[in-house]
Design an enzyme around this catalytic site. Structure first.
Site, PDB file in Angstrom:
ATOM      1  N   GLY A 177       0.768  -1.251   0.000  1.00  0.00           N
ATOM      2  CA  GLY A 177       0.000   0.000   0.000  1.00  0.00           C
ATOM      3  C   GLY A 177       0.790   1.286   0.000  1.00  0.00           C
ATOM      4  O   GLY A 177       0.305   2.304  -0.482  1.00  0.00           O
TER       5      GLY A 177
ATOM      6  N   ASP B 266       0.930   3.241   4.596  1.00  0.00           N
ATOM      7  CA  ASP B 266      -0.179   3.876   3.891  1.00  0.00           C
ATOM      8  C   ASP B 266      -1.277   4.293   4.876  1.00  0.00           C
ATOM      9  O   ASP B 266      -1.722   5.427   4.893  1.00  0.00           O
ATOM     10  CB  ASP B 266      -0.746   2.956   2.796  1.00  0.00           C
TER      11      ASP B 266
ATOM     12  N   ASP C  48      -4.979   1.341  10.620  1.00  0.00           N
ATOM     13  CA  ASP C  48      -6.373   0.976  10.826  1.00  0.00           C
ATOM     14  C   ASP C  48      -6.499   0.477  12.279  1.00  0.00           C
ATOM     15  O   ASP C  48      -6.650   1.277  13.194  1.00  0.00           O
ATOM     16  CB  ASP C  48      -6.716  -0.094   9.775  1.00  0.00           C
TER      17      ASP C  48
ATOM     18  N   ASP D 262      -5.830  -0.353  -1.928  1.00  0.00           N
ATOM     19  CA  ASP D 262      -6.640  -1.175  -2.821  1.00  0.00           C
ATOM     20  C   ASP D 262      -7.832  -1.797  -2.112  1.00  0.00           C
ATOM     21  O   ASP D 262      -7.937  -1.769  -0.887  1.00  0.00           O
ATOM     22  CB  ASP D 262      -5.788  -2.333  -3.366  1.00  0.00           C
TER      23      ASP D 262
HETATM   24  P1  IMP Z   1      -3.898  -2.420  10.590  1.00  0.00           P
HETATM   25  O1  IMP Z   1      -2.899  -3.466  10.932  1.00  0.00           O
HETATM   26  O2  IMP Z   1      -5.302  -2.845  10.952  1.00  0.00           O
HETATM   27  O3  IMP Z   1      -3.567  -1.057  11.125  1.00  0.00           O
HETATM   28  O4  IMP Z   1      -4.001  -2.372   9.038  1.00  0.00           O
HETATM   29  C1  IMP Z   1      -3.100  -1.883   8.244  1.00  0.00           C
HETATM   30  C2  IMP Z   1      -3.265  -2.385   6.838  1.00  0.00           C
HETATM   31  O5  IMP Z   1      -4.603  -2.741   6.483  1.00  0.00           O
HETATM   32  C3  IMP Z   1      -2.867  -1.284   5.920  1.00  0.00           C
HETATM   33  O6  IMP Z   1      -1.492  -1.280   5.689  1.00  0.00           O
HETATM   34  C4  IMP Z   1      -3.674  -1.596   4.679  1.00  0.00           C
HETATM   35  O7  IMP Z   1      -2.961  -2.490   3.875  1.00  0.00           O
HETATM   36  C5  IMP Z   1      -4.923  -2.281   5.187  1.00  0.00           C
HETATM   37  N1  IMP Z   1      -6.054  -1.337   5.248  1.00  0.00           N
HETATM   38  C6  IMP Z   1      -6.694  -0.923   6.355  1.00  0.00           C
HETATM   39  N2  IMP Z   1      -7.707  -0.088   6.060  1.00  0.00           N
HETATM   40  C7  IMP Z   1      -7.700   0.058   4.714  1.00  0.00           C
HETATM   41  C8  IMP Z   1      -8.510   0.823   3.790  1.00  0.00           C
HETATM   42  O8  IMP Z   1      -9.448   1.563   4.137  1.00  0.00           O
HETATM   43  N3  IMP Z   1      -8.179   0.685   2.483  1.00  0.00           N
HETATM   44  C9  IMP Z   1      -7.170  -0.108   2.039  1.00  0.00           C
HETATM   45  N4  IMP Z   1      -6.389  -0.813   2.872  1.00  0.00           N
HETATM   46  C10 IMP Z   1      -6.646  -0.742   4.201  1.00  0.00           C
END
Ligand code: IMP
Length: 172
Positions: free
Chosen positions: A37, A94, A97, A153
């Site tokens: 991303g 990127d 979340d 994506d």
């Molecule tokens: P986390 O570990 O939940 O913080 O997620 C991080 C990863 O989830 C990011 O690096 C993205 O690859 C993916 N991700 C989370 N939310 C989105 C979104 O709204 N669009 C696209 N990718 C996302």
């Protein structure tokens, strides 16, 4: 559309200026982009930096697609090529979340004893955060929606559109 290409452009300029200022004394800043991303953000950010820097990439994937798995588990798919011990390391993400990915990467890279370790993320969804992680350089805070474009994506689609758009549930 949530964030226009022009707004992204301006914000990336500001982030690069802040990073330049903070690392004015660095011998070599190591940017660690989180695949896939961050590849577009990384390219734009890196090209605007004046401080000496090199780029590395790391790839992770989150488990959790299967319900029985630990939703916070992160798997390392590809490591950085060069040792980061004693270096100034900046993780370039990127989007943050739940925070699981960034928290995993901070633990992984901290164990390799860099001189400094900080984080830069283009986007943050605070409503979704489960693991609190410090984002030292943040582009934009966004609501709890799925976004695509500018590297992000949905099932590998929409990654290369220039702006950041919300993908409504009916289109997923
Ligand atoms: P986390 O570990 O939940 O913080 O997620 C991080 C990863 O989830 C990011 O690096 C993205 O690859 C993916 N991700 C989370 N939310 C989105 C979104 O709204 N669009 C696209 N990718 C996302």
């Amino acid at each position: 559309m949530l964030i226009s290409a022009a707004d992204i452009d301006r914000r990336v300029d500001e982030l690069a200026a802040a990073i330049d200022e903070a690392y004015a004394e660095t011998e070599m800043l190591v940017l660690v982009g989180v695949l896939k991303g961050s590849f577009i953000f990384m390219a734009d950010l890196a090209r605007r930096l004046s401080v000496p820097h090199r780029v590395e990439f790391i790839a992770v994937s989150s488990y959790g697609a299967i319900e029985s798995e630990d939703p916070g588990a992160v798997r390392l798919l590809m490591d950085v090529r060069h040792d980061v011990a004693g270096q100034d390391v900046l993780i370039v993400e990127d989007i943050v979340d739940t925070g699981h990915t960034l928290s995993y990467l901070l633990r992984l890279l901290a164990a390799r004893t860099p001189r400094t370790l900080r984080t830069c993320a283009l986007l943050h969804k605070p409503d979704r955060t489960v693991t609190d992680v410090a984002i030292d350089y943040l582009g934009f805070t966004i609501p709890d929606v799925w976004v695509v474009g500018y590297g992000l994506d949905f099932a590998e689609r929409h990654r290369t559109r220039p702006d950041i758009c919300e993908l409504p549930p009916e289109l997923r």
